[in-house]
Structure formats: C-alpha cells, structure tokens
Design a protein around this motif. Structure first.
Motif, PDB file in Angstrom:
ATOM      1  N   LEU A  94      -1.233 -22.372 -69.359  1.00 50.65           N
ATOM      2  CA  LEU A  94      -1.555 -20.958 -69.591  1.00 50.65           C
ATOM      3  C   LEU A  94      -2.885 -20.740 -70.309  1.00 50.65           C
ATOM      4  CD1 LEU A  94       1.964 -19.732 -70.770  1.00 50.65           C
ATOM      5  CD2 LEU A  94       0.955 -19.535 -68.486  1.00 50.65           C
ATOM      6  N   TRP A  95      -3.520 -21.815 -70.813  1.00 49.77           N
ATOM      7  CA  TRP A  95      -4.683 -21.616 -71.664  1.00 49.77           C
ATOM      8  C   TRP A  95      -5.795 -20.792 -71.033  1.00 49.77           C
ATOM      9  CZ3 TRP A  95      -9.595 -22.968 -70.603  1.00 49.77           C
ATOM     10  CH2 TRP A  95      -9.835 -24.026 -69.743  1.00 49.77           C
TER      11      TRP A  95
ATOM     12  N   LEU B  97      -5.528 -18.249 -69.278  1.00 51.48           N
ATOM     13  CA  LEU B  97      -5.093 -16.857 -69.186  1.00 51.48           C
ATOM     14  C   LEU B  97      -4.665 -16.259 -70.520  1.00 51.48           C
ATOM     15  CD1 LEU B  97      -2.805 -17.468 -66.072  1.00 51.48           C
ATOM     16  CD2 LEU B  97      -5.187 -16.662 -66.058  1.00 51.48           C
ATOM     17  N   ALA B  98      -4.488 -17.088 -71.526  1.00 48.39           N
ATOM     18  CA  ALA B  98      -3.911 -16.634 -72.798  1.00 48.39           C
ATOM     19  C   ALA B  98      -4.978 -16.073 -73.735  1.00 48.39           C
ATOM     20  CB  ALA B  98      -3.187 -17.785 -73.475  1.00 48.39           C
ATOM     21  N   ARG B  99      -4.618 -14.963 -74.353  1.00 49.28           N
ATOM     22  CA  ARG B  99      -5.488 -14.320 -75.334  1.00 49.28           C
ATOM     23  C   ARG B  99      -4.816 -14.413 -76.700  1.00 49.28           C
ATOM     24  NH1 ARG B  99      -5.845  -9.033 -77.598  1.00 49.28           N
ATOM     25  NH2 ARG B  99      -4.011  -8.367 -76.436  1.00 49.28           N
TER      26      ARG B  99
ATOM     27  N   GLU C  34      -0.993 -14.032 -75.776  1.00 55.12           N
ATOM     28  CA  GLU C  34      -0.443 -13.220 -74.692  1.00 55.12           C
ATOM     29  C   GLU C  34      -1.168 -13.542 -73.395  1.00 55.12           C
ATOM     30  OE1 GLU C  34       0.765  -8.740 -74.620  1.00 55.12           O
ATOM     31  OE2 GLU C  34      -1.373  -8.856 -74.114  1.00 55.12           O
ATOM     32  N   VAL C  35      -0.381 -13.687 -72.338  1.00 55.37           N
ATOM     33  CA  VAL C  35      -0.938 -13.806 -70.992  1.00 55.37           C
ATOM     34  C   VAL C  35      -1.027 -12.375 -70.488  1.00 55.37           C
ATOM     35  CG1 VAL C  35      -0.607 -14.717 -68.663  1.00 55.37           C
ATOM     36  CG2 VAL C  35       0.088 -16.071 -70.657  1.00 55.37           C
ATOM     37  N   GLU C  36      -2.241 -11.861 -70.425  1.00 56.90           N
ATOM     38  CA  GLU C  36      -2.431 -10.429 -70.165  1.00 56.90           C
ATOM     39  C   GLU C  36      -1.848  -9.967 -68.830  1.00 56.90           C
ATOM     40  OE1 GLU C  36      -5.974  -8.525 -72.058  1.00 56.90           O
ATOM     41  OE2 GLU C  36      -6.718 -10.599 -71.926  1.00 56.90           O
ATOM     42  N   GLN C  37      -1.922 -10.783 -67.784  1.00 54.88           N
ATOM     43  CA  GLN C  37      -1.430 -10.376 -66.479  1.00 54.88           C
ATOM     44  C   GLN C  37       0.080 -10.134 -66.479  1.00 54.88           C
ATOM     45  OE1 GLN C  37      -3.438 -12.842 -67.197  1.00 54.88           O
ATOM     46  NE2 GLN C  37      -5.052 -13.126 -65.686  1.00 54.88           N
ATOM     47  N   THR C  38       0.812 -10.948 -67.232  1.00 53.39           N
ATOM     48  CA  THR C  38       2.273 -10.854 -67.218  1.00 53.39           C
ATOM     49  C   THR C  38       2.855 -10.279 -68.509  1.00 53.39           C
ATOM     50  OG1 THR C  38       2.520 -13.074 -68.132  1.00 53.39           O
ATOM     51  CG2 THR C  38       2.441 -12.878 -65.720  1.00 53.39           C
TER      52      THR C  38
END
Length: 169
Positions: free
Chosen positions: A36-37, A39-41, A77-81
């Motif tokens: 997830l890195w 995509l993760a914020r 947080e993975v913004e897309q999901t």
C-alpha cells in the motif's frame, strides 16, 4: 525511561516520516502494508488536530488511561478506498525497556483502539519495534512485536539512530 541523549529519537523519526517521501516509503515497505505504500498518505494533520497541543505522533492512549501503549502512533489512509491503518511504534535502546512488552500489551491495546473515532477509525495495525540489532537478536521479548527494525537500518535515513546503536553496545 530513555536516556535524555536519546529522548529525541522519537521526534526525529516522526519528523523524518513527514519530511521524506523516500523514508516513508522505505518504512512502510518493511511492514505488512508494503503493497500500500505508494497509495498511503500519512494523516499527520488529522493526528495533530486530534492531539491538540501534544506532539502529533505521540500515542496519546497511554497518557489518557495510564495503560501501556507504544510511544508513537502513525495512522495512514489509502485515499482511493479510505482504508486506514496504523503503525504502533516503540523505540528502545536497552533491554530493560522491553519489560513492558512481555505480555503482548502493545498488540492488545492497539487492537482495542481499532475503529474508534478518536484514533481516526483505523481498521488494521501492526506493532513495530525500533532497536539496536544486537538487542533484537539477543532478547526474545522483541518477538512480541509484529516487526523489528534495527537502528542500523534506520540510520541510513536518520543518522541519529547510530548514537542509539552505540549506546546499546
């Protein structure tokens, strides 16, 4: 309690996570959230709002209840999901500091904090120990953490961790 010379390691680590995309990617790639890195914020602003005047990264559960919690809490947080996950991070320089981890208390408390609004509703977590390699290898209590990352590898990004390694030797 940590030596005063090393008490700033947690703050330095947290600052580097915010400042360096490369370090954040490297750190996340060493956890179960590695995939997830990209995509993760890091929810640093949200954590600061929740903390008020305290350092945004401090795991405030321990101070609020007196119960044991890892020193640092990083929520992503993975913004897309909108999937949120947390890393409960403890840094130690000496074996005596591992006594608190013997009964798996860090994991128990991290589990209890899941899906609570005051902890930004994270849905999954991992506990991470930052310590000198010799301590990780030589003390079975380090196995009470999901991940163990040696100071020596962190020092490639955060040179101050070399000092923590030398203190443990």
């Amino acid at each position: 309690m940590q030596d005063s010379a090393f008490s700033g390691l947690d703050e330095i680590f947290a600052s580097k996570l915010v400042e360096s995309h490369e370090f954040r990617s490297w750190f996340l790639s060493r956890t179960k959230f590695a995939r997830l890195w990209p995509l993760a914020r890091l929810l640093q602003v949200e954590q600061q709002e929740a903390q008020g005047g305290d350092p945004w990264w401090r795991n405030w559960r321990s101070e609020a209840t007196g119960r044991l919690a890892a020193k640092m809490l990083f929520v992503f947080e993975v913004e897309q999901t909108k999937l949120r996950f947390a890393l409960h991070v403890e840094s130690v320089t000496r074996a005596e500091e591992l006594a608190a981890s013997e009964k798996g208390s860090y994991r128990t408390l991290a589990q209890a904090m899941i899906n609570q609004e005051c902890f930004l509703n994270y849905m999954d977590f991992e506990t991470v120990l930052l310590a000198p390699q010799s301590l990780i290898i030589g003390d079975a209590r380090t196995l009470n953490f999901d991940r163990r990352i040696p100071f020596e590898t962190v020092a490639g990004f955060v040179p101050q961790f070399c000092q923590g390694q030398r203190a443990a030797a």
